[in-house]
Scaffold this motif. Structure first.
Motif, PDB file in Angstrom:
ATOM      1  N   ILE A  94       6.280  -2.894  14.518  1.00 52.55           N
ATOM      2  CA  ILE A  94       5.392  -1.854  14.010  1.00 52.55           C
ATOM      3  C   ILE A  94       5.646  -1.625  12.524  1.00 52.55           C
ATOM      4  CG2 ILE A  94       4.773   0.583  14.183  1.00 52.55           C
ATOM      5  CD1 ILE A  94       5.492   0.405  17.164  1.00 52.55           C
ATOM      6  N   ILE A  95       4.580  -1.707  11.727  1.00 50.42           N
ATOM      7  CA  ILE A  95       4.633  -1.392  10.304  1.00 50.42           C
ATOM      8  C   ILE A  95       4.522   0.120  10.159  1.00 50.42           C
ATOM      9  CG2 ILE A  95       3.477  -1.682   8.081  1.00 50.42           C
ATOM     10  CD1 ILE A  95       2.308  -4.348   9.283  1.00 50.42           C
ATOM     11  N   GLN A  96       5.523   0.728   9.553  1.00 49.73           N
ATOM     12  CA  GLN A  96       5.537   2.172   9.384  1.00 49.73           C
ATOM     13  C   GLN A  96       4.845   2.556   8.071  1.00 49.73           C
ATOM     14  OE1 GLN A  96       6.527   4.316  11.628  1.00 49.73           O
ATOM     15  NE2 GLN A  96       7.458   2.862  13.066  1.00 49.73           N
ATOM     16  N   PHE A  97       3.849   3.415   8.173  1.00 50.85           N
ATOM     17  CA  PHE A  97       3.104   3.882   7.005  1.00 50.85           C
ATOM     18  C   PHE A  97       3.925   4.986   6.347  1.00 50.85           C
ATOM     19  CE2 PHE A  97      -1.371   3.811   5.410  1.00 50.85           C
ATOM     20  CZ  PHE A  97      -1.208   4.687   4.352  1.00 50.85           C
ATOM     21  N   PRO A  98       4.446   4.757   5.132  1.00 53.04           N
ATOM     22  CA  PRO A  98       5.346   5.748   4.531  1.00 53.04           C
ATOM     23  C   PRO A  98       4.604   6.996   4.087  1.00 53.04           C
ATOM     24  CG  PRO A  98       4.951   3.940   3.010  1.00 53.04           C
ATOM     25  CD  PRO A  98       4.294   3.556   4.292  1.00 53.04           C
ATOM     26  N   GLY A  99       5.246   8.146   4.235  1.00 56.80           N
ATOM     27  CA  GLY A  99       4.620   9.404   3.893  1.00 56.80           C
ATOM     28  C   GLY A  99       4.314   9.556   2.426  1.00 56.80           C
ATOM     29  N   MET A 100       5.036   8.856   1.538  1.00 53.64           N
ATOM     30  CA  MET A 100       4.805   9.021   0.107  1.00 53.64           C
ATOM     31  C   MET A 100       3.686   8.134  -0.427  1.00 53.64           C
ATOM     32  SD  MET A 100       8.114   7.220  -1.722  1.00 53.64           S
ATOM     33  CE  MET A 100       9.312   8.272  -0.914  1.00 53.64           C
ATOM     34  N   SER A 101       3.016   7.375   0.457  1.00 55.74           N
ATOM     35  CA  SER A 101       1.923   6.494   0.031  1.00 55.74           C
ATOM     36  C   SER A 101       0.616   6.915   0.700  1.00 55.74           C
ATOM     37  CB  SER A 101       2.240   5.045   0.399  1.00 55.74           C
ATOM     38  OG  SER A 101       1.142   4.195   0.104  1.00 55.74           O
ATOM     39  N   SER A 102      -0.480   6.656  -0.001  1.00 61.92           N
ATOM     40  CA  SER A 102      -1.804   6.895   0.573  1.00 61.92           C
ATOM     41  C   SER A 102      -2.591   5.605   0.749  1.00 61.92           C
ATOM     42  CB  SER A 102      -2.603   7.860  -0.308  1.00 61.92           C
ATOM     43  OG  SER A 102      -2.775   7.322  -1.614  1.00 61.92           O
ATOM     44  N   LEU A 144       1.468   3.117  -5.042  1.00 60.70           N
ATOM     45  CA  LEU A 144       2.775   3.256  -5.691  1.00 60.70           C
ATOM     46  C   LEU A 144       3.036   2.103  -6.651  1.00 60.70           C
ATOM     47  CD1 LEU A 144       4.932   4.518  -2.695  1.00 60.70           C
ATOM     48  CD2 LEU A 144       3.609   5.839  -4.362  1.00 60.70           C
ATOM     49  N   GLN A 145       2.539   0.917  -6.309  1.00 62.40           N
ATOM     50  CA  GLN A 145       2.670  -0.222  -7.214  1.00 62.40           C
ATOM     51  C   GLN A 145       1.976   0.088  -8.548  1.00 62.40           C
ATOM     52  OE1 GLN A 145       0.586  -3.796  -6.027  1.00 62.40           O
ATOM     53  NE2 GLN A 145       2.082  -5.103  -7.029  1.00 62.40           N
ATOM     54  N   LYS A 146       0.769   0.665  -8.468  1.00 61.50           N
ATOM     55  CA  LYS A 146       0.035   1.005  -9.693  1.00 61.50           C
ATOM     56  C   LYS A 146       0.717   2.152 -10.438  1.00 61.50           C
ATOM     57  CE  LYS A 146      -4.382  -0.495  -7.741  1.00 61.50           C
ATOM     58  NZ  LYS A 146      -5.698  -0.064  -7.204  1.00 61.50           N
ATOM     59  N   LYS A 147       1.225   3.113  -9.708  1.00 62.29           N
ATOM     60  CA  LYS A 147       1.854   4.280 -10.332  1.00 62.29           C
ATOM     61  C   LYS A 147       3.149   3.912 -11.038  1.00 62.29           C
ATOM     62  CE  LYS A 147       3.665   8.883  -9.171  1.00 62.29           C
ATOM     63  NZ  LYS A 147       3.865   9.881  -8.087  1.00 62.29           N
ATOM     64  N   ASP A 148       3.974   3.081 -10.394  1.00 60.39           N
ATOM     65  CA  ASP A 148       5.295   2.774 -10.934  1.00 60.39           C
ATOM     66  C   ASP A 148       5.241   1.769 -12.078  1.00 60.39           C
ATOM     67  OD1 ASP A 148       6.263   4.483  -9.024  1.00 60.39           O
ATOM     68  OD2 ASP A 148       7.192   2.927  -7.778  1.00 60.39           O
ATOM     69  N   GLY A 149       4.265   0.876 -12.039  1.00 65.84           N
ATOM     70  CA  GLY A 149       4.207  -0.172 -13.057  1.00 65.84           C
ATOM     71  C   GLY A 149       5.149  -1.326 -12.796  1.00 65.84           C
ATOM     72  N   GLN A 150       6.045  -1.177 -11.842  1.00 68.15           N
ATOM     73  CA  GLN A 150       6.837  -2.303 -11.316  1.00 68.15           C
ATOM     74  C   GLN A 150       6.823  -2.158  -9.795  1.00 68.15           C
ATOM     75  OE1 GLN A 150      10.082  -1.933  -9.845  1.00 68.15           O
ATOM     76  NE2 GLN A 150       9.858   0.281  -9.945  1.00 68.15           N
ATOM     77  N   TRP A 151       7.343  -3.136  -9.087  1.00 73.60           N
ATOM     78  CA  TRP A 151       6.934  -3.301  -7.689  1.00 73.60           C
ATOM     79  C   TRP A 151       7.985  -2.943  -6.653  1.00 73.60           C
ATOM     80  CZ3 TRP A 151       4.406  -8.818  -8.297  1.00 73.60           C
ATOM     81  CH2 TRP A 151       3.369  -8.716  -9.240  1.00 73.60           C
ATOM     82  N   THR A 152       9.186  -2.559  -7.067  1.00 69.66           N
ATOM     83  CA  THR A 152      10.266  -2.423  -6.093  1.00 69.66           C
ATOM     84  C   THR A 152       9.941  -1.409  -5.008  1.00 69.66           C
ATOM     85  OG1 THR A 152      11.910  -3.081  -7.730  1.00 69.66           O
ATOM     86  CG2 THR A 152      12.707  -1.906  -5.787  1.00 69.66           C
ATOM     87  N   GLY A 221       2.954 -15.823  -2.075  1.00 71.26           N
ATOM     88  CA  GLY A 221       1.757 -15.253  -2.670  1.00 71.26           C
ATOM     89  C   GLY A 221       0.614 -15.193  -1.675  1.00 71.26           C
ATOM     90  N   THR A 222      -0.388 -14.385  -2.000  1.00 72.26           N
ATOM     91  CA  THR A 222      -1.477 -14.113  -1.052  1.00 72.26           C
ATOM     92  C   THR A 222      -2.824 -14.472  -1.666  1.00 72.26           C
ATOM     93  OG1 THR A 222      -2.247 -12.435   0.531  1.00 72.26           O
ATOM     94  CG2 THR A 222      -1.968 -11.714  -1.751  1.00 72.26           C
ATOM     95  N   PRO A 223      -3.789 -14.878  -0.834  1.00 72.11           N
ATOM     96  CA  PRO A 223      -5.137 -15.165  -1.332  1.00 72.11           C
ATOM     97  C   PRO A 223      -5.913 -13.887  -1.647  1.00 72.11           C
ATOM     98  CG  PRO A 223      -4.766 -16.147   0.857  1.00 72.11           C
ATOM     99  CD  PRO A 223      -3.639 -15.202   0.591  1.00 72.11           C
ATOM    100  N   ALA A 224      -7.127 -14.065  -2.149  1.00 77.14           N
ATOM    101  CA  ALA A 224      -8.047 -12.953  -2.351  1.00 77.14           C
ATOM    102  C   ALA A 224      -8.363 -12.295  -1.012  1.00 77.14           C
ATOM    103  CB  ALA A 224      -9.337 -13.446  -3.009  1.00 77.14           C
ATOM    104  N   GLY A 225      -8.802 -11.039  -1.098  1.00 77.72           N
ATOM    105  CA  GLY A 225      -9.222 -10.323   0.106  1.00 77.72           C
ATOM    106  C   GLY A 225      -8.250  -9.272   0.584  1.00 77.72           C
ATOM    107  N   ILE A 226      -7.203  -8.987  -0.192  1.00 77.47           N
ATOM    108  CA  ILE A 226      -6.258  -7.942   0.204  1.00 77.47           C
ATOM    109  C   ILE A 226      -6.991  -6.610   0.360  1.00 77.47           C
ATOM    110  CG2 ILE A 226      -4.277  -9.059  -0.858  1.00 77.47           C
ATOM    111  CD1 ILE A 226      -4.637  -7.180  -3.249  1.00 77.47           C
ATOM    112  N   GLY A 227      -6.471  -5.762   1.234  1.00 76.18           N
ATOM    113  CA  GLY A 227      -7.118  -4.482   1.460  1.00 76.18           C
ATOM    114  C   GLY A 227      -6.236  -3.551   2.253  1.00 76.18           C
ATOM    115  N   PRO A 228      -6.691  -2.311   2.439  1.00 78.66           N
ATOM    116  CA  PRO A 228      -5.849  -1.287   3.054  1.00 78.66           C
ATOM    117  C   PRO A 228      -5.833  -1.338   4.570  1.00 78.66           C
ATOM    118  CG  PRO A 228      -7.925  -0.320   2.367  1.00 78.66           C
ATOM    119  CD  PRO A 228      -7.943  -1.748   1.895  1.00 78.66           C
ATOM    120  N   MET A 229      -4.719  -0.828   5.123  1.00 78.51           N
ATOM    121  CA  MET A 229      -4.561  -0.619   6.556  1.00 78.51           C
ATOM    122  C   MET A 229      -4.323   0.868   6.779  1.00 78.51           C
ATOM    123  SD  MET A 229      -1.942  -3.753   7.426  1.00 78.51           S
ATOM    124  CE  MET A 229      -0.681  -3.173   6.280  1.00 78.51           C
ATOM    125  N   LYS A 230      -4.561   1.300   8.002  1.00 76.80           N
ATOM    126  CA  LYS A 230      -4.284   2.689   8.351  1.00 76.80           C
ATOM    127  C   LYS A 230      -3.606   2.726   9.709  1.00 76.80           C
ATOM    128  CE  LYS A 230      -8.833   3.587  10.441  1.00 76.80           C
ATOM    129  NZ  LYS A 230      -9.252   2.195  10.476  1.00 76.80           N
TER     130      LYS A 230
END
Length: 250
Positions: A94-102, A144-152, A221-230
């Motif tokens: 199970i992928i856990q959706f973190p509370g600090m991300s939307s 969070l990736q966009k907000k932080d400017g780095q990816w960790t 790496g990943t191809p085009a077509g990335i998108g959100p999950m809920k």
């Protein structure tokens, strides 16, 4: 050959998947493979992540179509980053959706499993040190990736690297179909022939940066077509010649 880690009768074991059965191995995959006279029906075992890496080395941009999608120039050297071992889960995990991300996105990727301890490999040596290949999902908290400017932070939450269902050893990785399906609907589809940097180049490049250990994982790496999950979604990664990796989001 399909190499799997699995749980059976309250213990973890290694084996070779052959049709509807798994033949148990003595020890793990990182030496001479010695089978035991023990066979399990697939229905009697639970597959888990097929390797237990000390680190996951990820490639940030490696398909030309994904570079266009993101509006990023094609890099002249691989862009790499690390995901901690605590991100790794197996098929059905199970992928856990973190509370600090939307916004949490899927990224279907080919995984490379390293066979032995290596450093400073040339590209022509790389393939000899690859145990095999697996399906991977580089789950990302995109906001969070966009907000932080780095990816960790965006890449490192527990459960953010599903892999499996096994390691396929008898495979040429240079032209494989890579797809993702969100709730049964195809979202990504490309081929590894579209890689900017091929498998041999990636293994060599990364080994010149850091020592790689048996069981370490490179995701390519990943191809085009990335998108959100809920929460409640099912995400599936399919790779030609390997199989299917399914996980749900909670």
């Amino acid at each position: 050959m399909k190499l799997a880690r699995f749980q059976v009768q309250g213990r973890t074991a290694y084996g070779i998947v052959d049709g509807a059965e798994v033949t148990e191995l003595e020890g793990d995959f990182f030496g001479a493979l010695k089978t035991l006279p023990v066979r399990h029906a697939n229905t009697d075992v639970k597959l888990i992540a097929p390797c237990s890496p000390s680190k996951v080395v990820a490639v940030g941009l490696n398909y030309r179509d994904h570079a266009r999608e993101m509006g990023i120039p094609v890099p002249d050297a691989p862009i790499i980053f690390l995901k901690p071992a605590t991100t790794v889960i197996g098929p059905g995990g199970i992928i856990q959706f973190p509370g600090m991300s939307s916004q949490v996105d899927y990224e279907a990727e080919l995984g490379i499993v390293i066979k032995d301890r290596v450093k400073d490999l040339g590209p022509e040596e790389a393939r000899r040190h690859v145990l095999g290949y697996t399906c991977a999902n580089d789950v990302t908290a995109r906001d969070l990736q966009k907000k932080d400017g780095q990816w960790t932070r965006a890449k490192s939450f527990d459960t953010f690297c599903p892999i499996g269902p096994w390691i396929e050893t008898g495979l040429d990785p240079d032209d494989l179909l890579v797809e993702s399906f969100l709730n049964g609907v195809r979202r990504q589809s490309s081929r590894t022939s579209q890689f900017i940097f091929k498998v041999d180049q990636l293994v060599s490049f990364i080994s010149q940066v850091m020592t790689l250990y048996p069981g370490d994982l490179i995701i390519t790496g990943t191809p085009a077509g990335i998108g959100p999950m809920k929460p409640g979604d099912e995400i599936e990664v399919r790779i030609e010649g390997i199989g299917s990796l399914k996980n749900t989001v909670n």
